[in-house]
Design a protein around this motif. Structure first.
Motif, PDB file in Angstrom:
ATOM      1  N   VAL A  10       0.705  -1.322   0.222  1.00  0.00           N
ATOM      2  CA  VAL A  10       0.013  -0.052  -0.013  1.00  0.00           C
ATOM      3  C   VAL A  10       0.828   1.353  -0.181  1.00  0.00           C
ATOM      4  N   GLN A  11       1.849   1.395   0.824  1.00  0.00           N
ATOM      5  CA  GLN A  11       2.830   2.391   0.999  1.00  0.00           C
ATOM      6  C   GLN A  11       3.616   2.540  -0.447  1.00  0.00           C
ATOM      7  N   VAL A  12       3.993   1.620  -1.168  1.00  0.00           N
ATOM      8  CA  VAL A  12       4.701   1.597  -2.471  1.00  0.00           C
ATOM      9  C   VAL A  12       3.587   2.137  -3.398  1.00  0.00           C
ATOM     10  N   ASP A  13       2.693   1.698  -3.382  1.00  0.00           N
ATOM     11  CA  ASP A  13       1.729   2.132  -4.338  1.00  0.00           C
ATOM     12  C   ASP A  13       1.163   3.624  -4.198  1.00  0.00           C
ATOM     13  N   ARG A  14       0.919   4.056  -2.994  1.00  0.00           N
ATOM     14  CA  ARG A  14       0.675   5.421  -2.659  1.00  0.00           C
ATOM     15  C   ARG A  14       1.953   6.298  -3.018  1.00  0.00           C
ATOM     16  N   LEU A  15       3.063   6.055  -2.698  1.00  0.00           N
ATOM     17  CA  LEU A  15       3.950   6.803  -3.007  1.00  0.00           C
ATOM     18  C   LEU A  15       4.524   7.103  -4.622  1.00  0.00           C
ATOM     19  N   CYS A  16       4.326   5.851  -5.252  1.00  0.00           N
ATOM     20  CA  CYS A  16       4.268   5.884  -6.755  1.00  0.00           C
ATOM     21  C   CYS A  16       3.499   6.821  -7.430  1.00  0.00           C
ATOM     22  N   TRP A  17       2.323   6.812  -6.933  1.00  0.00           N
ATOM     23  CA  TRP A  17       1.308   7.549  -7.371  1.00  0.00           C
ATOM     24  C   TRP A  17       1.184   8.996  -7.034  1.00  0.00           C
ATOM     25  N   THR A  18       1.910   9.044  -5.844  1.00  0.00           N
ATOM     26  CA  THR A  18       2.189  10.841  -5.373  1.00  0.00           C
ATOM     27  C   THR A  18       3.284  11.302  -6.328  1.00  0.00           C
ATOM     28  N   GLY A  19       4.253  10.409  -6.671  1.00  0.00           N
ATOM     29  CA  GLY A  19       5.415  10.774  -7.428  1.00  0.00           C
ATOM     30  C   GLY A  19       5.049  11.314  -8.662  1.00  0.00           C
ATOM     31  N   PHE A 120       7.287   8.649 -16.667  1.00  0.00           N
ATOM     32  CA  PHE A 120       7.753   7.565 -17.730  1.00  0.00           C
ATOM     33  C   PHE A 120       7.771   6.434 -17.065  1.00  0.00           C
ATOM     34  N   VAL A 121       9.123   6.595 -16.076  1.00  0.00           N
ATOM     35  CA  VAL A 121       9.494   5.282 -15.567  1.00  0.00           C
ATOM     36  C   VAL A 121       8.705   4.828 -14.439  1.00  0.00           C
ATOM     37  N   ALA A 122       8.026   5.677 -13.700  1.00  0.00           N
ATOM     38  CA  ALA A 122       7.237   5.246 -12.801  1.00  0.00           C
ATOM     39  C   ALA A 122       5.737   4.682 -13.387  1.00  0.00           C
ATOM     40  N   ALA A 123       5.361   5.293 -14.341  1.00  0.00           N
ATOM     41  CA  ALA A 123       4.134   4.648 -15.159  1.00  0.00           C
ATOM     42  C   ALA A 123       4.412   3.181 -15.375  1.00  0.00           C
ATOM     43  N   GLU A 124       5.547   2.895 -15.794  1.00  0.00           N
ATOM     44  CA  GLU A 124       5.740   1.331 -16.352  1.00  0.00           C
ATOM     45  C   GLU A 124       5.958   0.422 -15.096  1.00  0.00           C
ATOM     46  N   ALA A 125       6.959   1.199 -14.073  1.00  0.00           N
ATOM     47  CA  ALA A 125       7.117   0.274 -12.913  1.00  0.00           C
ATOM     48  C   ALA A 125       5.942   0.196 -11.849  1.00  0.00           C
ATOM     49  N   VAL A 126       4.944   1.157 -11.727  1.00  0.00           N
ATOM     50  CA  VAL A 126       3.939   0.834 -10.687  1.00  0.00           C
ATOM     51  C   VAL A 126       3.165  -0.237 -10.796  1.00  0.00           C
ATOM     52  N   THR A 127       2.891  -0.750 -12.217  1.00  0.00           N
ATOM     53  CA  THR A 127       2.218  -1.924 -12.390  1.00  0.00           C
ATOM     54  C   THR A 127       2.845  -3.068 -12.092  1.00  0.00           C
ATOM     55  N   ASP A 128       4.414  -3.220 -12.443  1.00  0.00           N
ATOM     56  CA  ASP A 128       5.083  -4.122 -12.118  1.00  0.00           C
ATOM     57  C   ASP A 128       5.311  -4.416 -10.645  1.00  0.00           C
ATOM     58  N   LEU A 129       5.620  -3.455 -10.047  1.00  0.00           N
ATOM     59  CA  LEU A 129       5.771  -3.438  -8.477  1.00  0.00           C
ATOM     60  C   LEU A 129       4.554  -3.888  -7.660  1.00  0.00           C
ATOM     61  N   ARG A 130       3.313  -3.418  -8.132  1.00  0.00           N
ATOM     62  CA  ARG A 130       1.916  -3.922  -7.434  1.00  0.00           C
ATOM     63  C   ARG A 130       1.836  -5.335  -7.774  1.00  0.00           C
ATOM     64  N   ASP A 131       1.909  -5.560  -8.796  1.00  0.00           N
ATOM     65  CA  ASP A 131       1.947  -7.246  -9.238  1.00  0.00           C
ATOM     66  C   ASP A 131       2.943  -8.026  -8.669  1.00  0.00           C
TER      67      ASP A 131
END
Length: 210
Positions: A10-19, A120-131
């Protein structure tokens, strides 16, 4: 063991979306200046220029969120979705850095390139990270459950089936607040049959809504 991983997810998801949101917010002023093209402040053209960046950013955020949810359930997006995502990302970058390139300033190019590139990078990484974090939660739940079963219960006889309550307990423990409970997700975390997954999903949704 699964609870700390869920909190981290949850923290990773929130931080990525905040960034991502902060990166898009940073680009708004530059995009507005690009669209206004020197129009007088508070003129119609100057005011309308503020709409360009939110228009592109909202489409991008909608695509990213939908892609994140569908990827969690193993559903691949079509070519148009990928095209729309990269077009909006590319448009944001070009509009944000145009004046810097025109001025020939390397410092400005770097300054205005960093936020779009982070997006750009976060957009690609956030899906893989959450998965991957979701998979880690499922593994951390299933493994202790299996060990506990081996210690406290006699070995199962061939053909003996796992009970509905056992499957439901595993699914309940694996669910995180942002998970959409579907039969496909239940099958993924419990490895139950297709027919049973519908009943388990309905039971878990009923618990969440109660």
């Amino acid at each position: 063991m699964s609870e700390p991983i869920e909190r981290v997810a949850v923290q990773v998801d929130r931080l990525c979306w905040t960034g991502i949101l902060l990166g898009l917010a940073f680009t708004m002023t530059n995009v507005q200046q690009f669209a206004a093209a020197g129009a007088p402040v508070w003129s119609l053209a100057w005011s309308a220029a503020w709409l360009l960046d939110p228009m592109v950013s909202l489409v991008l955020l909608a695509i990213l969120r939908a892609e994140q949810v569908t990827a969690r359930h193993g559903v691949r997006m079509g070519g148009w979705v990928r095209t729309a995502k990269w077009f909006t990302l590319g448009a944001t970058y070009v509009m944000n850095t145009w004046s810097a390139y025109a001025a020939g300033s390397a410092a400005l190019v770097v300054l205005h390139s960093v936020p779009p590139l982070v997006v750009f990078v976060a957009a690609e990484a956030v899906t893989d990270l959450r998965d991957k974090l979701g998979s880690a939660v499922a593994v951390s739940v299933v493994e202790p459950t299996s060990l506990q079963s081996n210690v406290q219960q006699p070995a199962k006889r061939p053909g003996q089936r796992t009970s509905f309550a056992d499957y439901l307990a595993v699914a309940r423990a694996a669910r995180t607040p942002d998970v959409v409970v579907t039969p496909a997700w239940v099958r993924e975390v419990t490895e139950c049959s297709r027919g049973l997954s519908s009943r388990l999903a309905a039971a878990l949704r009923a618990e969440v809504q109660s």
